[in-house]
Design a protein around this motif. Structure first.
Motif, short mmCIF file in Angstrom:
data_model
loop_
_atom_site.label_atom_id
_atom_site.label_comp_id
_atom_site.label_asym_id
_atom_site.label_seq_id
_atom_site.Cartn_x
_atom_site.Cartn_y
_atom_site.Cartn_z
N PHE A 270 0.89 -1.20 0.12
CA PHE A 270 0.01 -0.07 0.00
C PHE A 270 0.85 1.25 -0.03
N PRO A 271 1.04 1.83 -1.16
CA PRO A 271 2.13 3.03 -1.46
C PRO A 271 1.94 4.44 -1.07
N TYR A 272 0.73 4.52 -0.07
CA TYR A 272 0.23 5.84 0.17
C TYR A 272 0.61 6.21 1.57
N THR A 273 1.44 7.47 1.45
CA THR A 273 1.76 8.10 2.82
C THR A 273 1.46 9.67 3.10
N TRP A 274 1.56 10.11 4.35
CA TRP A 274 1.38 11.41 4.63
C TRP A 274 2.52 12.26 4.02
N ASN A 275 2.23 13.09 3.19
CA ASN A 275 3.13 13.94 2.39
C ASN A 275 2.76 15.57 2.64
N PRO A 276 3.43 16.08 3.64
CA PRO A 276 3.42 17.49 4.01
C PRO A 276 3.62 18.51 2.90
N ALA A 277 4.36 18.10 2.01
CA ALA A 277 4.68 19.04 0.83
C ALA A 277 3.49 19.26 0.01
N HIS A 278 2.47 18.20 0.19
CA HIS A 278 1.43 18.31 -0.95
C HIS A 278 0.32 19.41 -0.25
N LYS A 279 0.07 20.22 -1.05
CA LYS A 279 -0.89 21.46 -0.43
C LYS A 279 -2.16 20.70 -0.16
N ALA A 280 -2.77 20.79 0.93
CA ALA A 280 -4.43 20.59 1.26
C ALA A 280 -5.11 21.52 0.79
N ARG A 281 -6.08 20.88 -0.02
CA ARG A 281 -7.11 21.97 -0.86
C ARG A 281 -8.54 21.18 -0.83
N ILE A 282 -9.70 21.82 -1.09
CA ILE A 282 -10.68 21.56 -1.38
C ILE A 282 -11.29 22.01 -2.75
N GLY A 283 -11.77 21.30 -3.30
CA GLY A 283 -12.30 21.75 -4.86
C GLY A 283 -13.92 21.71 -4.97
N LEU A 284 -14.49 22.76 -5.61
CA LEU A 284 -15.92 23.10 -5.68
C LEU A 284 -15.70 22.77 -7.18
N LEU A 285 -16.21 21.88 -7.79
CA LEU A 285 -16.35 21.50 -9.24
C LEU A 285 -17.95 21.69 -9.59
N PRO A 286 -18.28 22.53 -10.41
CA PRO A 286 -19.72 22.73 -10.95
C PRO A 286 -19.92 21.19 -11.56
N LYS A 287 -21.31 20.74 -11.25
CA LYS A 287 -21.64 19.23 -11.82
C LYS A 287 -21.39 19.15 -13.04
N GLU A 288 -21.34 19.95 -13.97
CA GLU A 288 -21.15 19.92 -15.45
C GLU A 288 -19.97 20.65 -15.71
N GLY A 289 -19.21 20.83 -14.64
CA GLY A 289 -17.63 21.68 -15.11
C GLY A 289 -16.75 21.10 -15.78
N ARG A 290 -15.75 21.66 -15.77
CA ARG A 290 -14.43 20.90 -16.56
C ARG A 290 -13.17 21.31 -15.44
N SER A 291 -12.07 20.77 -15.71
CA SER A 291 -11.07 21.09 -14.61
C SER A 291 -10.70 22.45 -14.57
N ASP A 292 -10.69 23.28 -15.52
CA ASP A 292 -10.62 24.71 -15.19
C ASP A 292 -11.47 25.54 -14.43
N ASP A 293 -12.62 24.80 -14.35
CA ASP A 293 -13.92 25.31 -13.70
C ASP A 293 -13.72 25.24 -11.92
#
Length: 486
Positions: A270-293
């Motif tokens: 199981f190769p997943y570990t805590w990575n403090p260098a990875h910025k924590a963020r929450i994304g709000l994606l419109p239900k029919e949106g794209r990545s840039d949205d």
């Protein structure tokens, strides 16, 4: 950034993803070799005690019942979880990778007609049991499906994250086929889709362990076919266990647990570990949106397996309730290792691109579930499982009911040595209130080595159970399940 520079970044990202996929396959044999050399200093808690696997598939059609099963409950309570089919090197075993096994109880006419447990027939399981492989395509070499099971579009689906395709099972819990929704799923799926009760569609945020820079927003329509599979750009290969929806958005949890090639090359499966260098963020994606949205909002570092619910507030913010781990996989290579898991309310502000965290209940708890007809909408009640001694070594535990309007917590105590898993809310057919229904889940009796399927009256939460269906053996703790009506 110029168009040519953007293309250069995209090309570099594509090359990195290609190398990652090739390397991960090439080092698989090295990883297996290293795992074989590992030595266990002490028993693996996920293979012993309450977690010791069952060694057989059973069918029991004579179950003792205490109390009365509500006559309108016509269907199956089924739950999925890890259960190793063959001996495993304890030092290398990770709880999240165990062979999938579903456990179910069929209720009808106020009676418990049967209990069954069946392995999800991956290639590893069929080889160990001397059975032919289950039909259907696989997404890569690993096809273990061990995390959740639910009903959708008239079928029952066992599901998992990180790339594995769903597996369709029948009414008696037998594996039918590996089935990417009739061939309409092209990439990965998840163990935690969210049903939009207004549209009948399931929404999911999915990832593939071989791909570092892309996740997907997947929508499965009411007929069980994928109608949308929208790629979203990310970095570092984040582990995204769950997501949530509101009226207009899908909420993406991009938190600092990411793929670690160093961990994988060291022989840890199981190769997943805590990575403090990875910025924590929450994304709000419109239900029919794209990545840039996607509107990305910062949040203080933590990890969330399971949001409970979310909804849009009148001031334009998004409210989401979660069980928030302080860290995850920072030390342990065999299972969860956070020290604290409070129940929190997050206020996500798309204008400020920030997230404010407020503790609802500081006690550690997990597996939050609401009345899921309220998913994506304002709601009042949340149900969680307390974790006084941690997930790996439970001693005794309780179920919590949070009244989020009154700010009150009720407790259902199952008694010393009784360990509940996740409980699911089932609304009554003529429900008039949000908590007008039943809660059901498995409770293990450690001393007797037995299990009960317990049905509680959610509106009278602290009272004695409505019914207890007695199962004469211990069911190992699993992950997630659901009520599937007939």
């Amino acid at each position: 950034m110029s168009q040519s520079s953007s293309k250069g970044v995209d090309m570099a990202s594509a090359v990195e993803t290609l190398i990652r996929g090739v390397v991960s396959k090439a080092v698989a044999k090295i990883s297996v070799f290293n795992r074989g050399r590992m030595k266990a200093d002490k028993p693996n808690p996920y293979l012993t005690g309450i977690h010791a696997p069952m060694d057989a598939e059973l069918t029991l059609d004579s179950l003792k019942v205490t109390g009365s099963i509500p006559s309108e409950l016509d269907g199956r309570y089924i739950r999925n979880g890890p259960n190793q089919v063959a001996p495993e090197n304890p030092a290398a075993y990770h709880w999240f990778l165990g062979d999938g096994m579903v456990h179910g109880v069929r209720l009808h006419g106020g009676k418990a007609l049967w209990y069954r447990n069946r392995w999800i027939k991956s290639r590893k399981v069929t080889e160990a049991l001397g059975l032919p492989d289950a039909p259907g395509p696989r997404n890569g070499a690993i096809d273990t499906v061990n995390t959740n099971v639910l009903g959708h579009a008239g079928e029952t689906w066992a599901i998992v994250e990180a790339g594995g395709y769903p597996v369709r099972i029948n009414e008696e819990l037998e594996t039918i086929a590996s089935d990417p929704f009739g061939g309409t799923l092209k990439n990965a799926f998840t163990a935690h889709p969210n049903l939009d009760h207004d549209s009948g569609e399931m929404h999911a945020i999915t990832y593939n362990a071989d791909i570092a820079d892309t996740i997907w927003h997947v929508v499965v329509d009411a007929k069980g076919k994928v109608r949308r599979e929208e790629p979203i750009r990310v970095q570092d290969g984040p582990s995204i266990h769950g997501c949530m929806i509101t009226k207009n958005h899908v909420i993406i949890l991009d938190l600092p647990v990411t793929f670690s090639m160093k961990t994988f090359l060291a022989g840890h499966p199981f190769p997943y570990t805590w990575n403090p260098a990875h910025k924590a963020r929450i994304g709000l994606l419109p239900k029919e949106g794209r990545s840039d949205d996607v509107i990305w909002c910062d949040v203080a570092p933590c990890y969330v397996f399971h949001p409970c619910n979310a909804f849009e507030a009148e001031d334009g913010t998004v409210i989401m309730d979660v069980c928030a781990h302080d860290t995850m996989f920072a030390e342990s290579k065999i299972g969860p290792d956070s020290a604290r898991v409070p129940f929190e309310r997050w206020t996500i502000d798309p204008a400020a691109r920030s997230t404010a965290r407020m503790v609802i209940d500081p006690d550690s708890q997990e597996f939050p579930r609401p009345n899921e007809t309220r998913i994506g909408k304002p709601y009042r009640f949340a149900y969680t499982v307390s974790l006084p001694d941690g997930v790996a070594s439970p001693n005794e535990s309780k179920l919590f009911k949070h009244d989020l309007e009154a700010g009150v917590r009720q407790v259902h105590d199952f008694g010393s040595g009784h360990i509940p898993g996740e409980f699911v809310f089932v609304p009554k057919q003529a429900a008039k209130a949000e908590d007008d229904g039943w809660l059901m889940g498995y409770v293990v009796n450690i001393a007797a080595q037995t299990t009960d399927l317990v049905i509680l009256n959610a509106a009278n939460f602290e009272a004695a159970p409505q019914a207890i269906i007695h199962i004469p053996h211990r069911i190992p703790p699993g992950f997630h399940g659901n009520w599937v009506a007939a």
